[in-house]
Design a protein around this motif. Structure first.
Motif, PDB file in Angstrom:
ATOM      1  N   ILE A  51       3.295  26.135   3.886  1.00  0.00           N
ATOM      2  CA  ILE A  51       4.603  26.662   4.312  1.00  0.00           C
ATOM      3  C   ILE A  51       5.760  25.960   3.613  1.00  0.00           C
ATOM      4  O   ILE A  51       6.646  26.611   3.062  1.00  0.00           O
ATOM      5  CB  ILE A  51       4.744  26.568   5.847  1.00  0.00           C
ATOM      6  CG1 ILE A  51       3.648  27.416   6.501  1.00  0.00           C
ATOM      7  CG2 ILE A  51       6.139  27.029   6.292  1.00  0.00           C
ATOM      8  CD1 ILE A  51       3.622  27.393   8.010  1.00  0.00           C
ATOM      9  N   LEU A  52       5.759  24.633   3.611  1.00  0.00           N
ATOM     10  CA  LEU A  52       6.934  23.931   3.085  1.00  0.00           C
ATOM     11  C   LEU A  52       6.926  23.825   1.568  1.00  0.00           C
ATOM     12  O   LEU A  52       7.972  23.916   0.923  1.00  0.00           O
ATOM     13  CB  LEU A  52       7.042  22.545   3.736  1.00  0.00           C
ATOM     14  CG  LEU A  52       7.286  22.633   5.255  1.00  0.00           C
ATOM     15  CD1 LEU A  52       7.134  21.261   5.913  1.00  0.00           C
ATOM     16  CD2 LEU A  52       8.655  23.234   5.559  1.00  0.00           C
ATOM     17  N   GLU A  53       5.762  23.642   0.970  1.00  0.00           N
ATOM     18  CA  GLU A  53       5.719  23.457  -0.481  1.00  0.00           C
ATOM     19  C   GLU A  53       5.859  24.738  -1.304  1.00  0.00           C
ATOM     20  O   GLU A  53       6.575  24.723  -2.308  1.00  0.00           O
ATOM     21  CB  GLU A  53       4.438  22.701  -0.869  1.00  0.00           C
ATOM     22  CG  GLU A  53       4.459  21.250  -0.398  1.00  0.00           C
ATOM     23  CD  GLU A  53       3.102  20.559  -0.576  1.00  0.00           C
ATOM     24  OE1 GLU A  53       2.215  21.159  -1.225  1.00  0.00           O
ATOM     25  OE2 GLU A  53       2.940  19.437  -0.065  1.00  0.00           O
ATOM     26  N   PRO A  54       5.219  25.835  -0.910  1.00  0.00           N
ATOM     27  CA  PRO A  54       5.352  27.045  -1.744  1.00  0.00           C
ATOM     28  C   PRO A  54       6.806  27.500  -1.832  1.00  0.00           C
ATOM     29  O   PRO A  54       7.481  27.622  -0.807  1.00  0.00           O
ATOM     30  CB  PRO A  54       4.493  28.087  -1.013  1.00  0.00           C
ATOM     31  CG  PRO A  54       3.537  27.292  -0.195  1.00  0.00           C
ATOM     32  CD  PRO A  54       4.285  26.063   0.218  1.00  0.00           C
ATOM     33  N   ALA A  55       7.278  27.737  -3.019  1.00  0.00           N
ATOM     34  CA  ALA A  55       8.681  28.096  -3.218  1.00  0.00           C
ATOM     35  C   ALA A  55       8.940  29.573  -2.985  1.00  0.00           C
ATOM     36  O   ALA A  55      10.078  30.011  -2.916  1.00  0.00           O
ATOM     37  CB  ALA A  55       9.112  27.713  -4.627  1.00  0.00           C
ATOM     38  N   SER A  56       7.879  30.347  -2.884  1.00  0.00           N
ATOM     39  CA  SER A  56       8.065  31.789  -2.709  1.00  0.00           C
ATOM     40  C   SER A  56       6.859  32.371  -1.977  1.00  0.00           C
ATOM     41  O   SER A  56       5.832  31.711  -1.818  1.00  0.00           O
ATOM     42  CB  SER A  56       8.192  32.460  -4.081  1.00  0.00           C
ATOM     43  OG  SER A  56       6.941  32.359  -4.755  1.00  0.00           O
ATOM     44  N   HIS A  57       7.005  33.617  -1.578  1.00  0.00           N
ATOM     45  CA  HIS A  57       5.893  34.305  -0.927  1.00  0.00           C
ATOM     46  C   HIS A  57       4.720  34.450  -1.894  1.00  0.00           C
ATOM     47  O   HIS A  57       3.559  34.301  -1.507  1.00  0.00           O
ATOM     48  CB  HIS A  57       6.372  35.673  -0.425  1.00  0.00           C
ATOM     49  CG  HIS A  57       5.323  36.454   0.307  1.00  0.00           C
ATOM     50  ND1 HIS A  57       4.700  35.977   1.448  1.00  0.00           N
ATOM     51  CD2 HIS A  57       4.787  37.681   0.070  1.00  0.00           C
ATOM     52  CE1 HIS A  57       3.823  36.888   1.878  1.00  0.00           C
ATOM     53  NE2 HIS A  57       3.856  37.921   1.067  1.00  0.00           N
ATOM     54  N   ALA A  58       5.029  34.704  -3.162  1.00  0.00           N
ATOM     55  CA  ALA A  58       3.966  34.823  -4.168  1.00  0.00           C
ATOM     56  C   ALA A  58       3.198  33.503  -4.286  1.00  0.00           C
ATOM     57  O   ALA A  58       1.958  33.491  -4.371  1.00  0.00           O
ATOM     58  CB  ALA A  58       4.570  35.203  -5.523  1.00  0.00           C
ATOM     59  N   GLU A  59       3.941  32.394  -4.265  1.00  0.00           N
ATOM     60  CA  GLU A  59       3.285  31.099  -4.384  1.00  0.00           C
ATOM     61  C   GLU A  59       2.427  30.814  -3.149  1.00  0.00           C
ATOM     62  O   GLU A  59       1.342  30.253  -3.236  1.00  0.00           O
ATOM     63  CB  GLU A  59       4.332  30.005  -4.590  1.00  0.00           C
ATOM     64  CG  GLU A  59       3.755  28.746  -5.188  1.00  0.00           C
ATOM     65  CD  GLU A  59       4.846  27.784  -5.633  1.00  0.00           C
ATOM     66  OE1 GLU A  59       4.725  26.592  -5.326  1.00  0.00           O
ATOM     67  OE2 GLU A  59       5.843  28.253  -6.255  1.00  0.00           O
ATOM     68  N   TYR A  60       2.929  31.246  -1.994  1.00  0.00           N
ATOM     69  CA  TYR A  60       2.126  31.119  -0.768  1.00  0.00           C
ATOM     70  C   TYR A  60       0.809  31.883  -0.909  1.00  0.00           C
ATOM     71  O   TYR A  60      -0.275  31.353  -0.638  1.00  0.00           O
ATOM     72  CB  TYR A  60       2.917  31.647   0.443  1.00  0.00           C
ATOM     73  CG  TYR A  60       2.042  31.946   1.649  1.00  0.00           C
ATOM     74  CD1 TYR A  60       1.627  30.939   2.518  1.00  0.00           C
ATOM     75  CD2 TYR A  60       1.607  33.257   1.915  1.00  0.00           C
ATOM     76  CE1 TYR A  60       0.816  31.205   3.605  1.00  0.00           C
ATOM     77  CE2 TYR A  60       0.795  33.535   2.997  1.00  0.00           C
ATOM     78  CZ  TYR A  60       0.397  32.509   3.847  1.00  0.00           C
ATOM     79  OH  TYR A  60      -0.419  32.785   4.918  1.00  0.00           O
ATOM     80  N   LEU A  61       0.908  33.123  -1.365  1.00  0.00           N
ATOM     81  CA  LEU A  61      -0.303  33.934  -1.505  1.00  0.00           C
ATOM     82  C   LEU A  61      -1.268  33.300  -2.499  1.00  0.00           C
ATOM     83  O   LEU A  61      -2.490  33.357  -2.342  1.00  0.00           O
ATOM     84  CB  LEU A  61       0.044  35.369  -1.928  1.00  0.00           C
ATOM     85  CG  LEU A  61       0.748  36.226  -0.862  1.00  0.00           C
ATOM     86  CD1 LEU A  61       1.114  37.592  -1.440  1.00  0.00           C
ATOM     87  CD2 LEU A  61      -0.106  36.392   0.395  1.00  0.00           C
ATOM     88  N   GLN A  62      -0.713  32.665  -3.543  1.00  0.00           N
ATOM     89  CA  GLN A  62      -1.556  31.990  -4.512  1.00  0.00           C
ATOM     90  C   GLN A  62      -2.282  30.812  -3.854  1.00  0.00           C
ATOM     91  O   GLN A  62      -3.491  30.632  -4.018  1.00  0.00           O
ATOM     92  CB  GLN A  62      -0.693  31.515  -5.687  1.00  0.00           C
ATOM     93  CG  GLN A  62      -1.491  31.098  -6.915  1.00  0.00           C
ATOM     94  CD  GLN A  62      -2.435  32.197  -7.400  1.00  0.00           C
ATOM     95  OE1 GLN A  62      -2.065  33.368  -7.445  1.00  0.00           O
ATOM     96  NE2 GLN A  62      -3.672  31.827  -7.722  1.00  0.00           N
ATOM     97  N   ARG A  63      -1.556  30.045  -3.037  1.00  0.00           N
ATOM     98  CA  ARG A  63      -2.161  28.877  -2.385  1.00  0.00           C
ATOM     99  C   ARG A  63      -3.271  29.240  -1.407  1.00  0.00           C
ATOM    100  O   ARG A  63      -4.205  28.476  -1.195  1.00  0.00           O
ATOM    101  CB  ARG A  63      -1.092  28.103  -1.608  1.00  0.00           C
ATOM    102  CG  ARG A  63      -0.161  27.358  -2.503  1.00  0.00           C
ATOM    103  CD  ARG A  63       0.015  25.933  -2.047  1.00  0.00           C
ATOM    104  NE  ARG A  63       0.857  25.256  -3.020  1.00  0.00           N
ATOM    105  CZ  ARG A  63       1.352  24.046  -2.865  1.00  0.00           C
ATOM    106  NH1 ARG A  63       1.097  23.377  -1.755  1.00  0.00           N
ATOM    107  NH2 ARG A  63       2.089  23.508  -3.795  1.00  0.00           N
ATOM    108  N   VAL A  64      -3.112  30.386  -0.749  1.00  0.00           N
ATOM    109  CA  VAL A  64      -4.145  30.752   0.230  1.00  0.00           C
ATOM    110  C   VAL A  64      -5.368  31.351  -0.447  1.00  0.00           C
ATOM    111  O   VAL A  64      -6.335  31.720   0.234  1.00  0.00           O
ATOM    112  CB  VAL A  64      -3.626  31.713   1.330  1.00  0.00           C
ATOM    113  CG1 VAL A  64      -2.458  31.081   2.071  1.00  0.00           C
ATOM    114  CG2 VAL A  64      -3.253  33.073   0.754  1.00  0.00           C
ATOM    115  N   GLY A  65      -5.328  31.465  -1.771  1.00  0.00           N
ATOM    116  CA  GLY A  65      -6.518  31.948  -2.450  1.00  0.00           C
ATOM    117  C   GLY A  65      -6.231  32.986  -3.514  1.00  0.00           C
ATOM    118  O   GLY A  65      -7.137  33.447  -4.200  1.00  0.00           O
ATOM    119  N   GLY A  66      -4.983  33.397  -3.630  1.00  0.00           N
ATOM    120  CA  GLY A  66      -4.629  34.343  -4.685  1.00  0.00           C
ATOM    121  C   GLY A  66      -5.418  35.628  -4.595  1.00  0.00           C
ATOM    122  O   GLY A  66      -5.639  36.158  -3.494  1.00  0.00           O
ATOM    123  N   ALA A  67      -5.832  36.123  -5.737  1.00  0.00           N
ATOM    124  CA  ALA A  67      -6.530  37.411  -5.787  1.00  0.00           C
ATOM    125  C   ALA A  67      -7.752  37.416  -4.874  1.00  0.00           C
ATOM    126  O   ALA A  67      -8.045  38.410  -4.201  1.00  0.00           O
ATOM    127  CB  ALA A  67      -6.944  37.714  -7.224  1.00  0.00           C
TER     128      ALA A  67
END
Lengths: 273, 298, 298, 273
Positions: free
Chosen positions: B272-288
């Motif tokens: 939540i705090l580190e990802p700078a964007s929603h896209a980055e969040y989605l990448q952190r949770v596993g991306g594609a």
């Protein structure tokens, strides 16, 4: 001719016992994490109660989801329903007025009068343990429902002399105390991992009805934190039939979702079951 | 010339400016379903404080906000993570006296909101008669007698949240919000009518003409909506039927990590705090890989 | 073996047996729209008496029933024939003291029915505060104070009609009733929930499978329905959008003939008492020519 | 540059006058047999208030029906709407709470404080004339609406000293009597076939604002059954512009449905207009 199953487990016995309580005229909705009641509803519909109405996830009227999956409130449960029941005006009206009269509940504490608590252990404002909350059963207890209680943890922590917090109204202090409040119906049956209990008609105290295969009356008594009424003769809980077991294992719940309700059941950590 | 309609499309960052410290926010969501969690993450990043959160069924978004220190009080009928168990931050915060939990029966809470939505000072219910819940909020639930029959009922005091926040399937830029198949759950139905302001995140912003072709799916009219934000997968890790399922991997990770305060903090930092964007969040949770796994409903 | 579901299909003649003299019936309909008028004609033919009729907007069906002597009391917010003017039989009967008119504001009447549908003894409204209407029915509307704020509101006593009668687009034989686009008007929405029994006439009975393919259109679930009757053009001379418009010719004929008691009687004889069947009724109102003219919405 | 129309009729002047009251922020629903207000709403939307929200027939949000036809509550009015507003929970909530704040009404009797009666002439229980009923205005009068009254029969039978039955609450007995009841807003303007009236801010008594072309103040006063406040200068009602007349006649109401509201207007006796 009906063949009794030899090979069955406690979760299956609980589902079958619950299923046999439901009638052709029942209209039943289910709440969250309720695989055992939902399996029972589907089993009853496949056996003795084909006209039973299930409102899947309290939304999908007469749904036909196939087998159990996901979550008992998931929209996947609504599959092939005849209507999406809008919850606020429609579902709650039918519940409030009594059209939907049957409901299954469970909780962290159950007392000898069938009162249930899932709110706190200890004082409300300074709880020793904060539990999730009463959810729908907080409503149902006061709305004239025929209540079926299920529990997969029949022990002295769950079955207590008096609930710490009265979240779901059972028979209150017993006798006519529920009736005096103007409430009809109430808890009908308690199905646990050890046995089956009902309520003695006058005192409304919980009464042992049967013990499951391999469970002694003494063991069940010891695991109960209040004095249970125990008749002279306590039969074994009637076993499932082979057909019931087949339907449950192979048709209704082939993935064994019902087992998720037992402590220590492995959690699925993937969507790729 | 005055404009025909107001364009209400904005970013998550702008939308959360409509929420103020101390507000009562009505947050849509069930344990694992249909919740505006991208918006919740932005609320946490923008460090809102002293919020009162109203939910029917409190879930992971509420637990995050509590862990992040945004919440002072909760109004709900239950708070947990469905099959993933207790909402641990919630449990700890209540047990430590750090937040207040005002528990209601569902019909009591909805009657409060429905009264608010109608501009009525209260509505009545029979739900919860004889139980202990009404005693813990005497300011908002009280036993009264029917003036015709004398029958006892519970008066539920009107509640008007400052802001309702929801995630939906799609909307047009004016804020006509559509649900598929339609708005059914109580929060989706009652929250926007009861609240003073409404923020909606959607999977997709569509043309106004498309809305007019399918008005049967519209659940909130534009005149009730203040902000529309396009956030695909905006409910993740909750589900948005039929678009995507809930993410069992992330739920299980949170259920496990949130058993300790330290683990909860690590989870919040990472997702939540580190990802700078929603896209980055989605990448952190596993991306594609994550977006593929939530296509499965099994 | 017990049956899976009950088949509720019956004839008009059988369906009206569910209605008894003295019953409170909730009759769907606006001035010129969506009313179960074939069923109303059958009620008249079967000479029901002492009915209390509840409508939001009373129209031609109510006026016929009054003229035929079926009605003792009316609960409604307005009774007229839309652009065709006064409901003359209603006006005459009230002025002569032959029937009682219990007029409500719309929100008062709907609050009474909604309380009935919820099993609550009453609900409250602000509608009609300061006006004279609440004084004419002190048994069912009463000013009370909010137990929290002291604000004055009107308590509206629960009303549970004995039978709700409606006309809809289609249903299956179990009584799953569908509306197109969906149930929107207050009577269609509230009446079936409030009533003890529900009779629905429909343009078409369809397969249960067809209902399951389109559940978004289902407005009344089968467990709330007691009788389903297939009556194409069952709302005539009212409209059923989008199937057919109201019949201006017949409305105008009734508006004109009903100016006198004699003319009203002639109209009832010709169009309601003499035709032996719904088909014969449709023939008398113009047959194919009538069915063609109501295809136009202009 | 705006050109005033020379060629206009009373029904057109009434529609235009009403239309000019509506603003870009208004959210307005209409009731039954309301061709004049609906024409005014559509005209306002085509001219100075493109953002005005019309809830057609109290159902179709922001509908675009093309031209007026049928009936102002007909589903044909919902055409191209963005939402079908469910009436019971949605529409009535928005009305009750004040989101929909503007409403147009008319009635058989209107008194000097803007109270309206459409229920009975004479006593309620033994009426000399039973009228249709209050319908929605019975609600709207007590729900803080900005009320616009229209009447096509400005005479002493309609404009009376005191309504026989208080169906729609206006300013009650004048002064602060409406406010003391806790009600906000109230009647704003009265548009009739003779002129336009508003309400004097202190006493809340009806006050002449303008007379229509060809109508004298004296004639209007004679046709009013109570003492109207009449300023020293009473202007003529501002005429329609050529554009307004064009839009009304050619686009919004080419069939002249608005004329149906005038006594003696021929009824259409056919669906084949």
């Amino acid at each position: 001719m009906t063949h009794c199953a030899e090979d069955y487990t406690i979760d299956e016995l609980m589902v079958v016992t619950l299923a046999r309580q439901f009638t052709n005229d029942d209209i039943i909705l289910n709440g969250t994490v309720s695989f055992i009641p939902v399996a029972a509803i589907l089993l009853a519909r496949e056996t003795h109660a084909p006209g039973l109405t299930w409102v899947a996830g309290a939304v999908g009227v007469d749904a036909q989801p196939g087998y159990l999956m996901g979550n008992t409130l998931d929209p996947t449960m609504w599959k092939n329903c005849v209507m999406y029941l809008p919850q606020w005006e429609d579902m709650w009206s039918y519940v409030h007025r009594g059209t939907l009269e049957t409901f299954c509940i469970r909780g962290a504490q159950i007392d000898k009068y069938g009162n249930v608590n899932n709110t706190v252990i200890g004082d409300y404002y300074h709880p020793k343990v904060r539990l999730p909350g009463s959810a729908g059963m907080g409503d149902m207890g006061s709305l004239d429902k025929r209540i079926f209680i299920w529990s997969t943890t029949h022990n002295r922590r769950t079955f207590v002399e008096r609930v710490d917090f009265l979240g779901c109204v059972g028979y209150l202090d017993g006798g006519d105390s529920r009736e005096r409040l103007g409430l009809k119906n109430g808890p009908q049956l308690v199905v646990t991992d050890l046995g089956v209990m009902d309520f003695e008609p006058e005192s409304k105290r919980m009464r042992l009805k049967s013990v499951h295969r391999g469970v002694t009356v003494e063991h069940l008594r010891e695991q109960t934190g209040f004095e249970l009424i125990i008749p002279d003769e306590v039969p074994e809980t009637p076993p499932p039939t082979e057909r019931e077991i087949h339907l449950l294992r192979d048709v209704i719940d082939p993935r064994g979702m019902r087992k998720l309700e037992f402590r220590g059941a492995g959690k699925r950590a993937s969507n790729e079951k | 010339m005055v404009a025909r309609k107001k364009d209400k499309v904005m970013t998550l960052v702008d939308a959360v400016q409509l929420i103020h410290d101390g507000d009562i926010i009505a947050l849509q969501g069930m344990g694992t379903q249909m919740s505006p969690l991208a918006l919740v993450r932005e609320i946490i990043r923008s460090r809102k404080r002293d919020l009162t959160v109203v939910m029917v069924v409190g879930g992971i978004g509420l637990d995050w906000m509590i862990a992040a220190g945004c919440v002072r009080r909760v109004l709900a009928i239950i708070v947990n993570l469905d099959e993933f168990g207790m909402a641990n931050a919630f449990r700890r915060a209540v047990e430590a006296g750090e937040i207040e939990m005002e528990e209601y029966t569902e019909h009591q809470l909805l009657s409060r909101l429905s009264a608010g939505s109608k501009g009525l000072p209260f509505l009545v219910t029979r739900s919860g008669l004889g139980a202990d819940l009404i005693n813990i909020h005497p300011e908002t639930t009280k036993i009264i007698e029917c003036p015709f029959t004398g029958q006892k009922v519970i008066a539920c005091r009107a509640l008007e949240p400052d802001v309702a926040i929801l995630h939906a399937h799609r909307a047009d830029l004016y804020g006509n919000v559509q649900f598929f198949p339609k708005p059914i759950w109580t929060d989706v139905d009652v929250f926007p009518r009861a609240a003073k302001k409404v923020i909606v995140t959607v999977e997709e912003i569509v043309e106004n003409e498309e809305i007019r072709r399918t008005p049967i799916h519209t659940g909130i009219p534009y005149f009730k909506v203040d902000a529309v934000v396009e956030v695909p997968y905006g409910a993740h890790p909750c589900s948005l039927y039929p678009n995507y399922s809930f993410d069992r991997v992330l739920f299980q990770e949170y259920a496990t990590m949130s058993r300790t305060v330290e683990g909860t903090r690590q989870f919040l930092d990472k997702y939540i705090l580190e990802p700078a964007s929603h896209a980055e969040y989605l990448q952190r949770v596993g991306g594609a890989e994550a977006l593929l796994r939530i296509r499965k409903w099994s």
